[in-house]
Design an enzyme around this catalytic site. Structure first.
Site, PDB file in Angstrom:
ATOM      1  N   HIS A   1     -11.514  -5.797   8.123  1.00  0.00           N
ATOM      2  CA  HIS A   1     -12.262  -5.568   6.887  1.00  0.00           C
ATOM      3  C   HIS A   1     -13.470  -4.669   7.112  1.00  0.00           C
ATOM      4  O   HIS A   1     -14.359  -4.625   6.272  1.00  0.00           O
ATOM      5  CB  HIS A   1     -12.741  -6.898   6.283  1.00  0.00           C
TER       6      HIS A   1
ATOM      7  N   GLU B   1       0.812  -1.216   0.000  1.00  0.00           N
ATOM      8  CA  GLU B   1       0.000   0.000   0.000  1.00  0.00           C
ATOM      9  C   GLU B   1       0.843   1.264   0.000  1.00  0.00           C
ATOM     10  O   GLU B   1       0.508   2.227  -0.692  1.00  0.00           O
ATOM     11  CB  GLU B   1      -0.963  -0.023   1.192  1.00  0.00           C
TER      12      GLU B   1
END
Ligand SMILES: Cc1ncc(C[n+]2csc(CCOP(=O)(O)OP(=O)(O)O)c2C)c(N)n1
Lengths: 334, 390
Positions: free
Chosen positions: A134, A65
């Site tokens: 999540h 990321e």
């Protein structure tokens, strides 16, 4: 002019279409991230883009990321408009260093000479039964970083319109996509897809007179539901969809609160240190003499996002909102 | 008999034969750092290039001394000196074409100056009047990066974007030995190799990350060895040998420009001064070590080579010295003027268009400044009147 009837579409479809149209209109728009190419993203939001525009414009990056956002910085320096996908809210954290140290402040550091037109798309929030990491609502972290715009759509039309605006913005935008709304359908007119208010403006989704619910993203639908339910109790609730957390629309929000004299902020992320504290403080500072009760907050608990089998206890639901509304009355009566 | 067979006769077919993706041998750095000065290779080096390197080295040394002096006078908040590392700094700037980009770390002021950026503008960050003083596009130099290694992925992204556009632009990114432990270092190298981006990574291994020696930073045989795992060549060079650093970097830049992908270059050098003026280097290293490196001084190395080969005489040395002196005098003089600060700048470059919140805050500061000014004017008037009465 032919009028085309609005048709039901999902938020995911509107987001895909926004990227597709932006890429077609502007060759400098590049989509990049993990699995965004061949697979079309784990939520299929980038579906078909690599096929239509080639892998150079919709790129499957290595799994990193900070690297994704960091290379996007360099690409933006060279004149591209990267649209970066972070696969899930909690997996954007490795990129925070780049976001905070560079993306948010490159314009400022270089005194306007090097703006970075980067859009960071982050699927966020819970309610989809996701396992740990999540379901986070990370908007407070982004809001606390000057130089970033932070927006989040709650309708299909806004998903399209706000994403087009985000991509066109010369400033970095953190674009928070409520994942639990990806498959929700609204009537949407794809012939006039950009007919939405600009970034920075809040919208009254339901006018009301008894109290104002201030909310955004995934909680907008819950607040609308609560407003329906409240009618039975004689409450006429107003629902304001903030749409943009930075910049913040004090004007619309305060006008709404002054009308009703009562306000509840509703969001999924934690209450302590969360966006609601900021919003409540702003409202209190500006509308104190119009308030008939303290501004209340209905937020997620101050806990790490819970496991999916327990998340319904954590997420602000209709009942908790109605309880708060009842407390507004009680507080008002002293 | 395998365990599986013993358990019940299950037999897996053999896996397909494993093949390495490429032969790692050509990627491996040489066992010894590459050297040019003092070797036979030096005879082949371009005399003009050597003279240019020399002039820049002498300037660079003087710049380091001058900037360090400015910290003592309180004109600079802090200065991370590159004394001892001038060869790396100068070679980095000189290995690039004008259209290429440089991505410096906070220490690499000298490379930025050698690239042509106004020395005063380079020092803006360290003086504290603004975070970045120069226009990055004007000389194609990214702002000095204070967080370690975070500028490396930017270099990769820029190089990648340039290649997508069809421009033969190369990005050179600089990082210290400590910075190679950061995640961004890894991610940048990996992206660069996967994308075959035209990037050159220059690690200046100056022995320490503040006080931490290389041995506590990595267990790799050398930092250049790290390249192999990413699938790019690693090159080891004597960082005090300006000709060698220039040669290795130029070669890496050429390969990148021609589509050969990235290279990781480790230049072995030494930080003669402390980490910054605020650091006490005696706490973590001994004089003997520093003295040994002083004997391998980059300016002296090149000067000896040039004089031995008759390319430089006393007059040439004096000319270089005077040029550096003039640069230092101008720097000193300009740094001794107080920078002009406009507090309203604070709000001017946060967003393309200010938010309502920033407009309010801007108005608040404006009012405060106006009140301050009115106060000062009043006081000045009163002083004048008193002066008249007297
Ligand atoms: C991400 C980050 N962590 C810590 C620091 C504080 N810091 C500044 S310089 C430095 C040491 C850097 O060492 P090295 O990479 O070897 O570069 P050198 O200073 O030797 O040029 C540290 C730890 C920083 N700037 N950035």
């Amino acid at each position: 002019m032919t009028t085309v009837a609005a048709k039901p579409a999902t938020m995911a479809q509107a987001l895909t279409r926004a990227m597709r149209d932006a890429m077609a209109a502007d060759p400098t728009v590049h989509v990049m991230g993990e699995d965004v190419g061949t697979l079309g993203g784990v939520f299929r939001v980038t579906d078909g883009l690599a096929k239509e525009f080639g892998e150079d414009r919709c790129t499957d990056t290595p799994l990193a990321e900070a690297g994704i956002l960091g290379t996007a910085v360099g690409m933006a320096m060279y004149g591209l408009r990267p649209v970066v996908e972070m696969q899930f809210d909690a997996f954007a954290y490795p990129a925070f260093e780049q976001l905070i140290s560079h993306v948010s402040r490159m314009r400022n550091r270089t005194r306007g000479r090097m703006p970075l037109p980067i859009t960071v798309r982050v699927p966020y929030g819970g309610g989809i039964g996701g396992v740990e990491h999540h379901s986070d609502s990370s908007e407070a972290y982004y809001m606390a970083t000057p130089g970033l715009h932070v927006v989040t759509p709650a309708t299909v039309a806004d998903a399209y319109g706000l994403l087009r605006q985000a991509i066109a913005s010369d400033d970095p935008v953190v674009f928070l996509e409520p994942k639990r709304l990806y498959w929700s359908k609204d009537a949407w007119n794809p012939e006039h897809p950009t007919d939405v208010e600009p970034i920075g403006r809040a919208v009254v989704r339901r006018p009301g007179s008894s109290a104002t619910l201030l909310t955004y993203g995934p909680s907008v639908a819950v607040c609308l539901e609560a407003a329906e339910a409240a009618q039975a109790e004689g409450w006429d609730l107003e629902v304001v969809d903030l749409r943009s957390l930075v910049p913040f629309d004090d004007e619309t929000v305060c006008a709404a609160v002054r009308r009703t004299g009562r306000a509840v902020v509703v969001h999924e992320s934690t209450g302590f240190g969360g966006p609601g504290g900021e919003i409540a403080a702003r409202v209190t500072e500006r509308c104190f003499h119009h308030l008939e009760a303290p501004v209340l907050r209905v937020a997620g608990f101050d806990i790490p996002y819970p496991p999916p089998m327990l998340e319904r206890h954590h997420l602000p639901g209709v009942d908790r909102i109605l309880d708060a509304v009842a407390r507004l009355q009680w507080e008002a009566e002293g | 008999m395998t365990v599986m067979e013993q358990r019940g006769g299950y037999r897996s077919s053999p896996p397909p034969a494993w093949q390495p993706r490429m032969d790692p041998a050509p990627l491996l750095p040489d066992a010894e750092p590459h050297r040019v000065l003092g070797t036979e290779a030096a005879a082949k080096a371009d005399p003009d290039l050597l003279r240019r390197l020399y002039a820049q080295l002498v300037r660079g040394r003087r710049y380091n001394v001058q900037a360090t002096a400015l910290t003592k006078q309180g004109r600079l908040a802090v200065y991370p000196s590159t004394t001892g590392q001038e060869a790396c700094e100068v070679a980095a700037a000189l290995a690039l074409e004008e259209r290429d980009w440089l991505f410096p770390s906070y220490r690499d002021t000298l490379a930025v100056v050698a690239r042509g950026v106004d020395p005063v503008e380079v020092l803006t960050l360290l003086r504290g009047d603004w975070h970045n003083g120069y226009d990055p596009h004007a000389h194609r130099v990214a702002p000095l990066s204070t967080p370690l290694a975070t500028q490396l992925p930017h270099a990769v992204g820029l190089a990648h974007a340039a290649r997508l556009k069809g421009d033969d632009v190369v990005a050179l990114a600089m990082v210290g030995d400590g910075g190679t432990s950061e995640g961004d270092f890894h991610e940048a190298l990996n992206f660069a190799a996967v994308w075959q981006a035209p990037v050159v990574f220059l690690v200046q291994n100056n022995g320490f990350a503040i006080s931490v020696p290389l041995a506590k930073q990595t267990a790799a045989p050398s930092l250049a060895h790290k390249a192999v795992g990413y699938g790019m060549p690693g090159r080891l060079v004597d960082g005090n040998d300006a000709a060698a650093v220039h040669e290795v970097l130029t070669e890496a830049v050429r390969r990148a420009r021609e589509g050969g992908g990235p290279t990781l270059v480790e230049a072995v050098t030494y930080r003669i001064d402390a980490h910054t003026n605020a650091d006490d280097a005696t706490r973590y290293r001994g004089d003997a070590e520093v003295e040994a490196w002083r004997a391998h001084d980059p300016v002296q190395l090149l000067e000896r080579e040039l004089t031995a080969r008759g390319l430089l005489d006393e007059a040439g040395i004096e000319a270089a010295r005077q040029d550096a002196e003039a640069m230092a005098a101008s720097l000193r003089e300009r740094m001794n003027q107080d920078p002009e600060l406009d507090p309203m700048d604070l709000f001017d470059h946060v967003y393309a268009e200010n938010t309502a919140q920033l407009r309010e805050q801007r108005a608040l500061l404006r009012a405060e400044l106006d009140a301050e000014q009115a106060d000062q004017d009043d006081r000045a008037d009163r002083d004048d009147q008193e002066g008249d009465q007297r």
